[in-house]
Design a protein around this motif. Structure first.
Motif, PDB file in Angstrom:
ATOM      1  N   GLY A 117      -0.265  -5.915  12.249  1.00 25.15           N
ATOM      2  CA  GLY A 117       0.471  -5.335  11.131  1.00 25.15           C
ATOM      3  C   GLY A 117       1.267  -6.353  10.332  1.00 25.15           C
ATOM      4  N   TYR A 130       0.883  -1.166   0.000  1.00 25.64           N
ATOM      5  CA  TYR A 130       0.000   0.000   0.000  1.00 25.64           C
ATOM      6  C   TYR A 130       0.918   1.213   0.000  1.00 25.64           C
ATOM      7  CZ  TYR A 130      -3.486  -3.314   1.886  1.00 25.64           C
ATOM      8  OH  TYR A 130      -4.318  -4.372   2.107  1.00 25.64           O
ATOM      9  N   ALA A 172       2.840  -4.886   2.738  1.00 24.79           N
ATOM     10  CA  ALA A 172       1.950  -5.684   3.596  1.00 24.79           C
ATOM     11  C   ALA A 172       2.236  -7.176   3.429  1.00 24.79           C
ATOM     12  CB  ALA A 172       0.492  -5.380   3.271  1.00 24.79           C
ATOM     13  N   GLY A 187       0.261  -8.618   8.322  1.00 22.08           N
ATOM     14  CA  GLY A 187      -0.253  -8.853   6.968  1.00 22.08           C
ATOM     15  C   GLY A 187      -1.390  -9.872   6.915  1.00 22.08           C
ATOM     16  N   THR A 219      -4.685  -9.722   7.716  1.00 24.64           N
ATOM     17  CA  THR A 219      -5.931  -9.266   7.087  1.00 24.64           C
ATOM     18  C   THR A 219      -5.744  -9.131   5.577  1.00 24.64           C
ATOM     19  OG1 THR A 219      -6.627  -8.122   9.081  1.00 24.64           O
ATOM     20  CG2 THR A 219      -7.666  -7.426   7.031  1.00 24.64           C
ATOM     21  N   THR A 220      -4.622  -8.568   5.171  1.00 23.65           N
ATOM     22  CA  THR A 220      -4.360  -8.397   3.739  1.00 23.65           C
ATOM     23  C   THR A 220      -4.340  -9.757   3.043  1.00 23.65           C
ATOM     24  OG1 THR A 220      -3.081  -6.395   4.183  1.00 23.65           O
ATOM     25  CG2 THR A 220      -2.727  -7.457   2.052  1.00 23.65           C
TER      26      THR A 220
HETATM   27  P1  ADP Z   1      -2.672  -7.635  10.284  1.00 19.36           P
HETATM   28  O1  ADP Z   1      -4.020  -8.109   9.866  1.00 19.36           O
HETATM   29  O2  ADP Z   1      -1.697  -8.757  10.520  1.00 19.36           O
HETATM   30  O3  ADP Z   1      -2.720  -6.693  11.436  1.00 19.36           O
HETATM   31  P2  ADP Z   1      -2.758  -6.002   7.904  1.00 19.36           P
HETATM   32  O4  ADP Z   1      -2.853  -6.862   6.715  1.00 19.36           O
HETATM   33  O5  ADP Z   1      -3.980  -5.351   8.421  1.00 19.36           O
HETATM   34  O6  ADP Z   1      -2.024  -6.830   9.066  1.00 19.36           O
HETATM   35  O7  ADP Z   1      -1.699  -4.859   7.631  1.00 19.36           O
HETATM   36  C1  ADP Z   1      -0.385  -5.116   7.085  1.00 19.36           C
HETATM   37  C2  ADP Z   1       0.312  -3.782   6.864  1.00 19.36           C
HETATM   38  O8  ADP Z   1      -0.330  -3.100   5.785  1.00 19.36           O
HETATM   39  C3  ADP Z   1       0.253  -2.843   8.052  1.00 19.36           C
HETATM   40  O9  ADP Z   1       1.462  -2.109   8.064  1.00 19.36           O
HETATM   41  C4  ADP Z   1      -0.944  -1.961   7.737  1.00 19.36           C
HETATM   42  O10 ADP Z   1      -0.828  -0.709   8.370  1.00 19.36           O
HETATM   43  C5  ADP Z   1      -0.848  -1.850   6.243  1.00 19.36           C
HETATM   44  N1  ADP Z   1      -2.172  -1.660   5.608  1.00 19.36           N
HETATM   45  C6  ADP Z   1      -3.218  -2.520   5.649  1.00 19.36           C
HETATM   46  N2  ADP Z   1      -4.266  -2.048   4.951  1.00 19.36           N
HETATM   47  C7  ADP Z   1      -3.869  -0.868   4.445  1.00 19.36           C
HETATM   48  C8  ADP Z   1      -4.498   0.117   3.618  1.00 19.36           C
HETATM   49  N3  ADP Z   1      -5.748  -0.034   3.160  1.00 19.36           N
HETATM   50  N4  ADP Z   1      -3.781   1.219   3.299  1.00 19.36           N
HETATM   51  C9  ADP Z   1      -2.534   1.372   3.737  1.00 19.36           C
HETATM   52  N5  ADP Z   1      -1.877   0.491   4.507  1.00 19.36           N
HETATM   53  C10 ADP Z   1      -2.532  -0.616   4.859  1.00 19.36           C
END
Ligand code: ADP
Ligand code: ADP
Length: 222
Positions: free
Chosen positions: A39, A13, A18, A41, A43-44
């Motif tokens: 953080g 992003y 991520a 990754g 959820t991503t």
């Molecule tokens: P987790 O689910 O393990 O907490 P995420 O997949 O939510 O991890 O996030 C992985 C990284 O990507 C983190 O640094 C988060 O801040 C960033 N991130 C996730 N979604 C977005 C987005 N829509 N825009 C910018 N950064 C994002």
């Protein structure tokens, strides 16, 4: 035998990486814990599986074939936050989502009865969501994710905010589902919980898989 293969998955992003070449495989009918700190990754990764996020690179395969557009029937998703209608009755709510997934009204009603039975929530059918405990609300979220009978169930931090009894009950439900033939992949940042529940564990850190395999093997190796 594997049902789902994730290979070299990448997503950034802007300047934030991520997913940084994420690779692992999931065997069918297992309860798999996706473990990692905030953080990492998780959820991503889940959103890539569901087709809600388009990866920058890498591949996702289903039974050896690249995963195509039709994921809706294969995947059930329980996001960390899904708005349900607090004043709606449980059965009505679940039936509504069943119809959104494409079932006819009659099929949706049948599927709703079945899924509530399956997760031991038949007695909650006529209750309003706002009357339920947090643990029971989580169970209704699960019913919504399961009502179209997906092959893989993906849950984002399903144990967050549950008390110990709620964790035990929800964990037992996930184990039953896996034993019954649904592949279950859930994320968590709690090592003890994943160790306690899962047969398989995938540990992710800064968008990379650092450890993956059967818990027994991993424990023997360390
Ligand atoms: P987790 O689910 O393990 O907490 P995420 O997949 O939510 O991890 O996030 C992985 C990284 O990507 C983190 O640094 C988060 O801040 C960033 N991130 C996730 N979604 C977005 C987005 N829509 N825009 C910018 N950064 C994002
Ligand atoms: P999780 O609890 O799984 O880590 P997050 O709280 O990281 O989930 O993400 C919640 C929502 O915020 C998601 O839609 C995600 O894409 C978005 N998001 C996460 N990090 C960022 C970020 N750094 N910038 C913009 N959006 C983000």
């Amino acid at each position: 035998r594997v049902v789902l293969e994730i290979e070299g998955l990448r997503k950034r992003y802007g300047g934030t990486v991520a997913l940084d070449g994420c690779t692992f495989a999931v065997a069918p009918k297992r309860l798999v814990g996706l473990l990692g700190p905030n953080g990492a990754g998780k959820t991503t990764l889940m959103r890539c599986l569901l087709g809600l996020v388009v990866p920058d690179g890498g591949e996702i395969r289903w039974s050896g074939e690249p995963l195509d557009g039709d994921r809706g029937r294969r995947f059930g998703y329980m996001p960390e936050e899904r708005g349900l209608y607090p004043s709606m009755r449980v059965a009505e709510q679940v039936r509504y989502f069943a119809m959104l997934s494409g079932l006819s009204s009659a099929a949706a009603a049948r599927a709703t009865t079945d899924v509530l039975q399956r997760i031991g929530a038949a007695d909650l059918a006529e209750r309003r969501l706002e009357e339920l405990s947090h643990g029971n609300q989580q169970r209704i979220q699960l019913a919504v994710a399961l009502v179209h009978d997906p092959e893989i169930l993906v849950l984002d931090e399903p144990f967050a905010g549950l008390d110990p009894l709620g964790v035990d009950q929800f964990g037992a439900l996930l184990l039953d589902l896996a034993a019954d033939g649904t592949t279950v992949l859930f994320s968590s940042h709690q090592l003890d919980l994943v160790q306690h529940l899962c047969q398989d564990i995938v540990t992710i850190h800064r968008g990379r898989v650092v450890l993956a395999g059967e818990l027994e093997e991993l424990q023997r190796a360390t």
